[in-house]
Design an enzyme around this catalytic site. Structure first.
Site, mmCIF file in Angstrom:
data_model
loop_
_atom_site.group_PDB
_atom_site.id
_atom_site.type_symbol
_atom_site.label_atom_id
_atom_site.label_comp_id
_atom_site.label_asym_id
_atom_site.label_seq_id
_atom_site.Cartn_x
_atom_site.Cartn_y
_atom_site.Cartn_z
ATOM 1 N N GLN A 182 0.808 -1.039 0.053
ATOM 2 C CA GLN A 182 -0.290 0.196 -0.089
ATOM 3 C C GLN A 182 0.966 1.353 -0.128
ATOM 4 O O GLN A 182 2.081 0.933 0.121
ATOM 5 C CB GLN A 182 -0.910 -0.014 1.180
ATOM 6 C CG GLN A 182 -2.012 0.829 1.385
ATOM 7 C CD GLN A 182 -1.607 2.181 2.137
ATOM 8 O OE1 GLN A 182 -0.816 2.035 2.889
ATOM 9 N NE2 GLN A 182 -2.600 3.061 1.980
ATOM 10 N N ASN A 184 1.795 3.651 1.765
ATOM 11 C CA ASN A 184 2.553 4.239 2.818
ATOM 12 C C ASN A 184 3.807 3.169 3.233
ATOM 13 O O ASN A 184 4.535 3.248 4.179
ATOM 14 C CB ASN A 184 2.137 4.575 3.975
ATOM 15 C CG ASN A 184 1.275 3.499 4.881
ATOM 16 O OD1 ASN A 184 1.304 2.253 4.496
ATOM 17 N ND2 ASN A 184 0.563 3.769 6.018
ATOM 18 N N LYS A 185 3.863 2.073 2.487
ATOM 19 C CA LYS A 185 4.683 0.892 2.910
ATOM 20 C C LYS A 185 6.152 0.951 2.253
ATOM 21 O O LYS A 185 6.347 2.015 1.547
ATOM 22 C CB LYS A 185 4.210 -0.555 2.387
ATOM 23 C CG LYS A 185 2.879 -0.780 2.830
ATOM 24 C CD LYS A 185 2.668 -1.107 4.412
ATOM 25 C CE LYS A 185 1.584 -1.538 5.150
ATOM 26 N NZ LYS A 185 0.533 -0.568 4.892
ATOM 27 N N ASN A 186 7.224 0.621 3.103
ATOM 28 C CA ASN A 186 8.482 0.684 2.690
ATOM 29 C C ASN A 186 8.773 0.329 1.160
ATOM 30 O O ASN A 186 9.661 0.932 0.753
ATOM 31 C CB ASN A 186 9.472 -0.249 3.586
ATOM 32 C CG ASN A 186 9.451 0.194 5.121
ATOM 33 O OD1 ASN A 186 8.409 0.782 5.577
ATOM 34 N ND2 ASN A 186 10.569 -0.061 5.719
ATOM 35 N N LEU A 187 7.894 -0.594 0.751
ATOM 36 C CA LEU A 187 8.062 -0.825 -0.860
ATOM 37 C C LEU A 187 6.397 -0.821 -1.286
ATOM 38 O O LEU A 187 5.665 -1.420 -0.598
ATOM 39 C CB LEU A 187 8.611 -2.293 -1.126
ATOM 40 C CG LEU A 187 8.474 -2.576 -2.552
ATOM 41 C CD1 LEU A 187 9.742 -3.651 -2.917
ATOM 42 C CD2 LEU A 187 7.222 -3.334 -3.185
#
Length: 385
Positions: A182, A184-187
């Site tokens: 999603q 806001n995730k790191n990837l």
């Protein structure tokens, strides 16, 4: 404030090469699941040491399909944490099973594995831990417990892409491991997720479940032998993921640098303000396993004259965005109607009422962190009892 830029609590990082690659996919005419999805799944499999990987439209679909692959349904129980995005328990309800909430550890804020055994019954089929802010639980203890009681493990590693356990990537070990991509995730693939399997047959079943249960042979033979849904990832999302995967090491380096600066800055500001007796709870200072998806503090509400909402409001007025991850699931109306009570997990209730997510993303810089810490401590000092 007009000259001070607003700092959101998160912001995705997409470079021009990624934007150009999306344009190429759009121009290709093949925008749904296709060659870029296959390439992304292969790259993820390599990342996880060769384990089978299948991608999905979002991180909720990954958990739902993991439950289906594990054969969990009506009458079954799944042990999980009350401190998570509500999707974690909603998917359990969605397959007809019952979420069993076990309290969290007050330091890690993750499922307290020492309390899990007491919650296991003859109906328990799986444990679903959540790795809050990217910090995994003790994986050795988790899988020893699962093996002892013959339970499946569905890891809600939505926030833990890039996290490790004893030097091994989360996802490269374990049973069924679910990641979210999603925004806001790191990837990030904007929306999306993947499941990592240790069983190729289960990966093939998940592949069918993500697209209506359809299998094809030759040019014109189609069959459906299981009830599936519409949970496939598009090539547009997949090509974003391919470029994000290449940038992951530099993203991780920046997140770690910023997290270290948070610890140093908060401690310095607290000391300068003479607030050593104010019990602001910092996250575990883990630079071995965590991917630093978020930097969260727990506010000392019993030492303040205001509630969390007021602290968030005043930070926003100073141009600083914050997040809430998460209130205890058992406090939601739906779950109250099902008979759950926040009082049954008192640590989760306190943490859920007091936790505050501060900005952390690769586009942030150290002066931003300094400004955030100075502002937060000033607000705490103003409202201290």
């Amino acid at each position: 404030m007009a000259d001070t830029p607003f700092i959101p609590f998160t912001r995705p990082s997409f470079d021009e090469a990624t934007i150009d690659a999306v344009g190429e996919v759009l121009r290709s005419g093949w925008v749904t699941s296709g060659p870029k999805l296959a390439e992304f799944e292969a790259a993820l499999s390599d990342y996880f040491g060769g384990s089978p990987v299948r991608c999905f439209a979002n991180g909720t679909a990954t958990m739902k399909i993991a439950l289906q692959v594990a054969g969990i349904g009506e009458g079954d129980e799944v042990i999980t944490t009350p401190i998570s995005w509500v999707a974690t328990s909603n998917v359990i309800l969605g397959v007809g099973a019952k979420p069993v909430f076990v309290d969290i550890d007050s330091i890690t804020r993750n499922l307290d594995l020492s309390k899990v055994a007491a919650a296991i019954t003859s109906k328990t089929r799986a444990i679903m831990p959540v790795y809050l802010a990217g910090l995994p639980v003790d994986m050795d203890e988790l899988y020893d417990l699962a093996q002892q009681h013959q339970l499946r493990v569905i890891e809600d590693a939505a926030q833990a892409f890039g996290s490790t356990w004893k030097g091994r990537k989360i996802g490269s070990i374990g049973d069924l491991v679910s990641f979210s991509f999603q925004a806001n995730k790191n990837l990030s693939t904007v929306e999306g997720g993947c499941l990592v399997f240790n069983n190729l047959d289960e990966a093939k079943l998940a592949e069918k479940l993500r697209l209506q249960g359809v299998t094809r042979q030759g040019m014109d033979v189609m069959d459906v032998d299981v009830l599936g849904g519409k949970d496939n990832l598009t090539d547009v999302n997949a090509v974003i993921g391919l470029h994000q995967l290449k940038q992951l090491p530099q993203f991780q380096t920046k997140r770690t640098e910023l997290a270290r600066h948070y610890f140093a800055s908060l401690r310095q500001e607290i000391q300068s303000a003479g607030l050593e007796n104010l019990h602001l709870e910092l996250p575990p200072e883990n630079f071995t396993d965590s991917n630093w998806h978020m930097f969260q503090v727990v506010l000392p509400l019993n030492q303040l004259q205001v509630d969390r909402a007021q602290v968030m409001t005043e930070l926003k007025e100073l141009g600083i965005g914050t997040g809430l991850h998460y209130p205890a699931i058992t406090g939601f109306s739906l779950y109250k109607k099902l008979g759950y009570q926040v009082s049954d997990t008192p640590i989760a209730e306190r943490i859920g009422r007091s936790i505050l997510t501060l900005p952390l993303f690769p586009g942030l810089n150290q002066p931003d962190v300094g400004r955030i810490c100075k502002s937060l401590v000033a607000i705490l000092k103003k409202h201290a009892k």
